[in-house]
Motif scaffolding. Structure first.
Motif, PDB file in Angstrom:
ATOM      1  N   MET A  54      80.197 -41.096 -89.355  1.00 27.98           N
ATOM      2  CA  MET A  54      80.969 -41.358 -88.023  1.00 27.98           C
ATOM      3  C   MET A  54      82.822 -42.166 -87.978  1.00 27.98           C
ATOM      4  O   MET A  54      83.627 -40.892 -87.689  1.00 27.98           O
ATOM      5  CB  MET A  54      81.171 -42.232 -86.620  1.00 27.98           C
ATOM      6  CG  MET A  54      79.503 -41.575 -85.949  1.00 27.98           C
ATOM      7  SD  MET A  54      79.009 -42.680 -84.529  1.00 27.98           S
ATOM      8  CE  MET A  54      80.194 -42.964 -83.528  1.00 27.98           C
ATOM      9  N   VAL A  55      83.098 -42.709 -89.245  1.00 28.27           N
ATOM     10  CA  VAL A  55      84.284 -43.083 -89.374  1.00 28.27           C
ATOM     11  C   VAL A  55      84.960 -42.280 -90.774  1.00 28.27           C
ATOM     12  O   VAL A  55      86.082 -41.908 -90.489  1.00 28.27           O
ATOM     13  CB  VAL A  55      84.333 -44.564 -90.957  1.00 28.27           C
ATOM     14  CG1 VAL A  55      84.871 -44.989 -91.436  1.00 28.27           C
ATOM     15  CG2 VAL A  55      83.652 -45.720 -89.806  1.00 28.27           C
ATOM     16  N   HIS A  56      84.072 -41.470 -91.573  1.00 33.78           N
ATOM     17  CA  HIS A  56      84.849 -40.301 -92.062  1.00 33.78           C
ATOM     18  C   HIS A  56      85.444 -38.678 -91.234  1.00 33.78           C
ATOM     19  O   HIS A  56      86.386 -38.658 -91.186  1.00 33.78           O
ATOM     20  CB  HIS A  56      83.644 -39.508 -93.218  1.00 33.78           C
ATOM     21  CG  HIS A  56      84.167 -40.489 -94.255  1.00 33.78           C
ATOM     22  ND1 HIS A  56      84.391 -40.438 -95.539  1.00 33.78           N
ATOM     23  CD2 HIS A  56      83.476 -42.157 -94.795  1.00 33.78           C
ATOM     24  CE1 HIS A  56      84.277 -41.175 -96.400  1.00 33.78           C
ATOM     25  NE2 HIS A  56      83.296 -41.965 -95.829  1.00 33.78           N
ATOM     26  N   LEU A  57      84.276 -38.604 -90.300  1.00 41.71           N
ATOM     27  CA  LEU A  57      84.672 -37.910 -89.106  1.00 41.71           C
ATOM     28  C   LEU A  57      86.042 -38.003 -88.047  1.00 41.71           C
ATOM     29  O   LEU A  57      87.136 -37.276 -88.074  1.00 41.71           O
ATOM     30  CB  LEU A  57      83.958 -38.098 -87.998  1.00 41.71           C
ATOM     31  CG  LEU A  57      83.979 -36.526 -86.816  1.00 41.71           C
ATOM     32  CD1 LEU A  57      84.633 -35.375 -87.619  1.00 41.71           C
ATOM     33  CD2 LEU A  57      82.756 -36.141 -86.185  1.00 41.71           C
ATOM     34  N   ASP A 115      83.169 -44.159 -77.290  1.00 41.83           N
ATOM     35  CA  ASP A 115      83.247 -45.871 -76.954  1.00 41.83           C
ATOM     36  C   ASP A 115      82.483 -46.060 -77.860  1.00 41.83           C
ATOM     37  O   ASP A 115      83.540 -47.288 -78.935  1.00 41.83           O
ATOM     38  CB  ASP A 115      82.353 -46.222 -75.733  1.00 41.83           C
ATOM     39  CG  ASP A 115      83.183 -45.335 -74.724  1.00 41.83           C
ATOM     40  OD1 ASP A 115      84.477 -45.453 -74.627  1.00 41.83           O
ATOM     41  OD2 ASP A 115      82.205 -45.199 -73.709  1.00 41.83           O
ATOM     42  N   CYS A 116      81.554 -45.374 -78.862  1.00 40.66           N
ATOM     43  CA  CYS A 116      81.133 -46.300 -80.421  1.00 40.66           C
ATOM     44  C   CYS A 116      81.556 -46.747 -81.212  1.00 40.66           C
ATOM     45  O   CYS A 116      82.118 -47.108 -82.081  1.00 40.66           O
ATOM     46  CB  CYS A 116      80.049 -45.667 -80.665  1.00 40.66           C
ATOM     47  SG  CYS A 116      78.494 -45.745 -81.185  1.00 40.66           S
ATOM     48  N   LEU A 117      82.745 -45.391 -81.681  1.00 40.16           N
ATOM     49  CA  LEU A 117      83.927 -45.346 -82.561  1.00 40.16           C
ATOM     50  C   LEU A 117      84.232 -46.264 -82.643  1.00 40.16           C
ATOM     51  O   LEU A 117      85.106 -47.340 -83.588  1.00 40.16           O
ATOM     52  CB  LEU A 117      84.328 -44.140 -83.485  1.00 40.16           C
ATOM     53  CG  LEU A 117      85.282 -43.979 -83.781  1.00 40.16           C
ATOM     54  CD1 LEU A 117      84.746 -44.865 -85.282  1.00 40.16           C
ATOM     55  CD2 LEU A 117      86.291 -42.662 -83.840  1.00 40.16           C
ATOM     56  N   ARG A 118      84.815 -46.553 -81.380  1.00 44.37           N
ATOM     57  CA  ARG A 118      85.858 -47.751 -81.152  1.00 44.37           C
ATOM     58  C   ARG A 118      84.806 -49.166 -81.644  1.00 44.37           C
ATOM     59  O   ARG A 118      85.758 -50.164 -81.988  1.00 44.37           O
ATOM     60  CB  ARG A 118      86.126 -47.959 -79.193  1.00 44.37           C
ATOM     61  CG  ARG A 118      87.358 -46.861 -79.764  1.00 44.37           C
ATOM     62  CD  ARG A 118      87.993 -47.857 -77.826  1.00 44.37           C
ATOM     63  NE  ARG A 118      88.829 -45.952 -77.654  1.00 44.37           N
ATOM     64  CZ  ARG A 118      88.560 -45.581 -76.637  1.00 44.37           C
ATOM     65  NH1 ARG A 118      87.705 -45.720 -76.112  1.00 44.37           N
ATOM     66  NH2 ARG A 118      89.652 -43.262 -76.438  1.00 44.37           N
TER      67      ARG A 118
END
Length: 168
Positions: A54-57, A115-118
């Motif tokens: 997720m962080v790399h995306l 939302d999860c990424l935040r």
């Protein structure tokens, strides 16, 4: 006579080969850092493999292809595909067809994924701030610059015929 009496290198230069080596220390710090982040995000139901993807995306930007993400992560496509399927099952990302290339799939966050990424980013920042305690911006910038040079030198050893690229 203790083992420290047999040192060949100056005991004050931390960058010289030592027990443990600088490379070993970097590896340990990397594992501990990732473990600290994983512990911080566990309440979100996100594993290390998933938060890393997720962080790399997020870094590459939505719409990037699976192939670009695999290359950025330095992993093989089957490993990435398994993690992407898990993120899809959690309804955090979706894969879309790419116009003009039937085999390529682009990656997008769902509203729940955003939302999860935040929340991931907030927890990762909290870990980062804890780890950086006692280090000035000057020291952190010097460390980042030095690691970038070491990474570039390592890349040259691994793939001497490829053009140089500096990681971010």
């Amino acid at each position: 006579m203790s083992t420290s009496d047999h040192r060949i290198f100056s005991p004050t230069a931390l960058h010289e080969p030592m027990m443990p080596s600088l490379g070993g220390m970097l590896g340990r710090v990397h594992r501990q850092w990732r473990t600290a982040i994983t512990k911080a995000v566990t309440p979100l139901g996100i594993t290390e493999a998933r938060w890393t993807v997720m962080v790399h995306l997020s870094k590459l930007g939505e719409g990037c292809t699976q192939g670009a993400l695999a290359a950025d992560l330095c992993i093989e496509m089957p490993s990435l595909s398994r993690t992407l399927s898990q993120l899809e099952a959690q309804r955090l990302i979706e894969r879309r067809s790419v116009d003009g290339d039937r085999r390529a799939r682009s990656l997008w966050f769902t509203p729940a994924g955003i939302d999860c990424l935040r929340e991931l980013e907030a927890r990762i920042e909290s870990v980062r701030q804890h780890l950086y305690r006692g280090l000035s911006d000057e020291r952190l910038n010097a460390l980042a610059d030095s690691l970038g040079i070491i990474e570039s030198n390592a890349r040259q050893l691994i793939r001497p015929n490829e053009p140089e690229e500096r990681s971010q």
